[in-house]
Design an enzyme around this catalytic site. Structure first.
Site, PDB file in Angstrom:
ATOM      1  N   LYS A 176      89.695   5.204  46.304  1.00 47.14           N
ATOM      2  CA  LYS A 176      89.884   5.164  47.761  1.00 47.14           C
ATOM      3  C   LYS A 176      90.768   6.295  48.250  1.00 47.14           C
ATOM      4  O   LYS A 176      90.456   6.952  49.220  1.00 47.14           O
ATOM      5  CB  LYS A 176      90.572   3.854  48.200  1.00 47.14           C
ATOM      6  CG  LYS A 176      89.792   2.598  47.997  1.00 47.14           C
ATOM      7  CD  LYS A 176      90.513   1.403  48.649  1.00 47.14           C
ATOM      8  CE  LYS A 176      91.904   1.139  48.124  1.00 47.14           C
ATOM      9  NZ  LYS A 176      91.964   0.653  46.751  1.00 47.14           N
ATOM     10  N   ARG A 182     102.372   6.194  37.489  1.00 46.87           N
ATOM     11  CA  ARG A 182     102.898   5.392  38.595  1.00 46.87           C
ATOM     12  C   ARG A 182     103.399   4.081  38.006  1.00 46.87           C
ATOM     13  O   ARG A 182     102.726   3.518  37.148  1.00 46.87           O
ATOM     14  CB  ARG A 182     101.755   5.119  39.592  1.00 46.87           C
ATOM     15  CG  ARG A 182     102.129   5.369  41.033  1.00 46.87           C
ATOM     16  CD  ARG A 182     100.916   5.308  41.917  1.00 46.87           C
ATOM     17  NE  ARG A 182     100.519   3.940  42.230  1.00 46.87           N
ATOM     18  CZ  ARG A 182      99.541   3.619  43.072  1.00 46.87           C
ATOM     19  NH1 ARG A 182      98.859   4.567  43.678  1.00 46.87           N
ATOM     20  NH2 ARG A 182      99.238   2.362  43.308  1.00 46.87           N
ATOM     21  N   ARG A 201      97.326  -6.348  39.497  1.00 49.37           N
ATOM     22  CA  ARG A 201      96.762  -5.796  40.743  1.00 49.37           C
ATOM     23  C   ARG A 201      95.297  -6.186  40.892  1.00 49.37           C
ATOM     24  O   ARG A 201      94.834  -6.500  41.988  1.00 49.37           O
ATOM     25  CB  ARG A 201      96.918  -4.279  40.776  1.00 49.37           C
ATOM     26  CG  ARG A 201      98.341  -3.860  41.131  1.00 49.37           C
ATOM     27  CD  ARG A 201      98.627  -2.438  40.720  1.00 49.37           C
ATOM     28  NE  ARG A 201      97.826  -1.462  41.439  1.00 49.37           N
ATOM     29  CZ  ARG A 201      97.594  -0.235  40.988  1.00 49.37           C
ATOM     30  NH1 ARG A 201      98.086   0.163  39.831  1.00 49.37           N
ATOM     31  NH2 ARG A 201      96.877   0.604  41.695  1.00 49.37           N
ATOM     32  N   ARG A 240      94.250  -5.501  53.666  1.00 45.29           N
ATOM     33  CA  ARG A 240      94.064  -5.969  52.301  1.00 45.29           C
ATOM     34  C   ARG A 240      93.930  -7.482  52.245  1.00 45.29           C
ATOM     35  O   ARG A 240      93.681  -8.031  51.179  1.00 45.29           O
ATOM     36  CB  ARG A 240      95.295  -5.585  51.492  1.00 45.29           C
ATOM     37  CG  ARG A 240      95.047  -4.578  50.388  1.00 45.29           C
ATOM     38  CD  ARG A 240      96.364  -4.421  49.676  1.00 45.29           C
ATOM     39  NE  ARG A 240      96.337  -3.651  48.485  1.00 45.29           N
ATOM     40  CZ  ARG A 240      96.363  -2.336  48.399  1.00 45.29           C
ATOM     41  NH1 ARG A 240      96.305  -1.616  49.482  1.00 45.29           N
ATOM     42  NH2 ARG A 240      96.417  -1.758  47.225  1.00 45.29           N
ATOM     43  N   ARG A 270      95.683   7.414  34.628  1.00 50.47           N
ATOM     44  CA  ARG A 270      95.985   8.433  35.641  1.00 50.47           C
ATOM     45  C   ARG A 270      97.474   8.780  35.711  1.00 50.47           C
ATOM     46  O   ARG A 270      98.341   7.989  35.365  1.00 50.47           O
ATOM     47  CB  ARG A 270      95.446   8.018  37.008  1.00 50.47           C
ATOM     48  CG  ARG A 270      96.229   6.957  37.701  1.00 50.47           C
ATOM     49  CD  ARG A 270      95.631   6.665  39.068  1.00 50.47           C
ATOM     50  NE  ARG A 270      96.358   5.595  39.718  1.00 50.47           N
ATOM     51  CZ  ARG A 270      96.046   5.105  40.897  1.00 50.47           C
ATOM     52  NH1 ARG A 270      95.008   5.567  41.565  1.00 50.47           N
ATOM     53  NH2 ARG A 270      96.781   4.144  41.424  1.00 50.47           N
TER      54      ARG A 270
HETATM   55  P1  ADP Z   1      96.006   0.698  44.934  1.00 46.20           P
HETATM   56  O1  ADP Z   1      94.938   0.536  45.972  1.00 46.20           O
HETATM   57  O2  ADP Z   1      95.679   1.726  43.926  1.00 46.20           O
HETATM   58  O3  ADP Z   1      96.462  -0.611  44.329  1.00 46.20           O
HETATM   59  P2  ADP Z   1      97.992   1.495  46.956  1.00 46.20           P
HETATM   60  O4  ADP Z   1      98.658   2.800  46.809  1.00 46.20           O
HETATM   61  O5  ADP Z   1      97.029   1.301  48.074  1.00 46.20           O
HETATM   62  O6  ADP Z   1      97.334   1.226  45.548  1.00 46.20           O
HETATM   63  O7  ADP Z   1      99.096   0.322  47.057  1.00 46.20           O
HETATM   64  C1  ADP Z   1     100.126   0.202  46.125  1.00 46.20           C
HETATM   65  C2  ADP Z   1     100.901  -1.083  46.380  1.00 46.20           C
HETATM   66  O8  ADP Z   1     101.453  -1.076  47.703  1.00 46.20           O
HETATM   67  C3  ADP Z   1     100.071  -2.372  46.344  1.00 46.20           C
HETATM   68  O9  ADP Z   1      99.882  -2.863  45.029  1.00 46.20           O
HETATM   69  C4  ADP Z   1     100.912  -3.304  47.215  1.00 46.20           C
HETATM   70  O10 ADP Z   1     102.042  -3.813  46.513  1.00 46.20           O
HETATM   71  C5  ADP Z   1     101.417  -2.370  48.306  1.00 46.20           C
HETATM   72  N1  ADP Z   1     100.524  -2.341  49.484  1.00 46.20           N
HETATM   73  C6  ADP Z   1      99.831  -1.261  49.960  1.00 46.20           C
HETATM   74  N2  ADP Z   1      99.113  -1.575  51.043  1.00 46.20           N
HETATM   75  C7  ADP Z   1      99.329  -2.904  51.274  1.00 46.20           C
HETATM   76  C8  ADP Z   1      98.857  -3.830  52.237  1.00 46.20           C
HETATM   77  N3  ADP Z   1      97.983  -3.471  53.219  1.00 46.20           N
HETATM   78  N4  ADP Z   1      99.291  -5.109  52.139  1.00 46.20           N
HETATM   79  C9  ADP Z   1     100.150  -5.495  51.188  1.00 46.20           C
HETATM   80  N5  ADP Z   1     100.633  -4.676  50.245  1.00 46.20           N
HETATM   81  C10 ADP Z   1     100.242  -3.387  50.275  1.00 46.20           C
END
Ligand code: ADP
Length: 209
Positions: free
Chosen positions: A10, A149, A160, A85, A122
């Protein structure tokens, strides 16, 4: 809006799409990581939750997006990456966007075994956060050191994905009924996925994209 499990690509696709169209990419993951680095109250509250692979609370995230969407640079359109989300976030978003403009929802699908492989392998730049190419030895953007990360460790990756299936998959089902929903195959090379996303968006927006 770009939907998909962690590791679907994404971020990469949202960045590319936004760059090509000169519109902002709004990544809630990046906003939160910047807040953690800067040590703001938001970052201090979010760090432990992110490191465990769980989701930051809906109220906090809705506040973050409300503030971001109030800025003028979103007027020509924007890409949402990582938000919403949960169904609650989607309902709140509906109250924040301009209903004259279509909301295009693109779901990037990748089989689960591929996701674990991609995420655990990654590396990102410790200085600027850039996502490194698979065999890179330093950051292609700033020369910084590459690190994993914190939430890409195998145990956190599994959490996750579990959280995705529980909280975010229902959101995909919620949006699947929308006439502006499209799904693309994310299990292909980066350019092929980008081309499919562009075609999916064009199929909704017609010639105006
Ligand atoms: P990925 O999609 O690879 O899991 P992101 O960089 O989008 O990673 O998000 C990393 C972390 O940030 C998530 O695992 C969560 O803890 C938090 N996060 C990001 N966006 C949201 C959201 N819309 N609602 C709740 N938590 C979020």
């Amino acid at each position: 809006m770009i939907l998909g499990p962690p590791g679907a690509g994404k971020g990469t696709q949202a960045e590319r799409f936004a760059r090509e169209r000169r519109i902002p990419r709004i990544s809630t993951g990046d906003i939160l990581r910047d807040a953690v680095q800067a040590g703001t109250p938001l970052g201090r509250a979010a760090k432990a939750v992110m490191d465990s692979g769980r989701l930051v609370g809906d109220d906090v995230m809705i506040g973050v997006i409300r503030e971001r969407l109030s800025r003028e640079d979103v007027a020509p359109g924007f890409v949402l990456d990582g938000f919403p989300r949960t169904v609650a976030q989607a309902v709140a978003l509906d109250g924040l966007v301009d209903h004259d403009a279509p909301l295009v929802i693109v779901d990037v699908e990748v089989p689960e075994d591929k996701l674990v492989e991609r995420l655990s392998g990654r590396r990102i730049c410790s200085a600027c956060g850039w996502l490194a190419a698979p065999a890179a030895s330093e950051c292609a953007r700033c020369g910084g050191q590459l690190i994993q990360r914190p939430d890409d460790r195998p145990d956190v990756v599994r959490e996750r994905l579990r959280v995705f299936m529980r909280d975010t998959q229902p959101l995909v089902e919620y949006y699947r009924r929308f006439p502006t929903f499209r799904s693309v195959d994310g299990d292909q090379g980066e350019s092929a996925v980008a081309a499919d996303i562009a075609a999916a968006v064009a199929s909704v927006l017609g010639g105006t994209s």
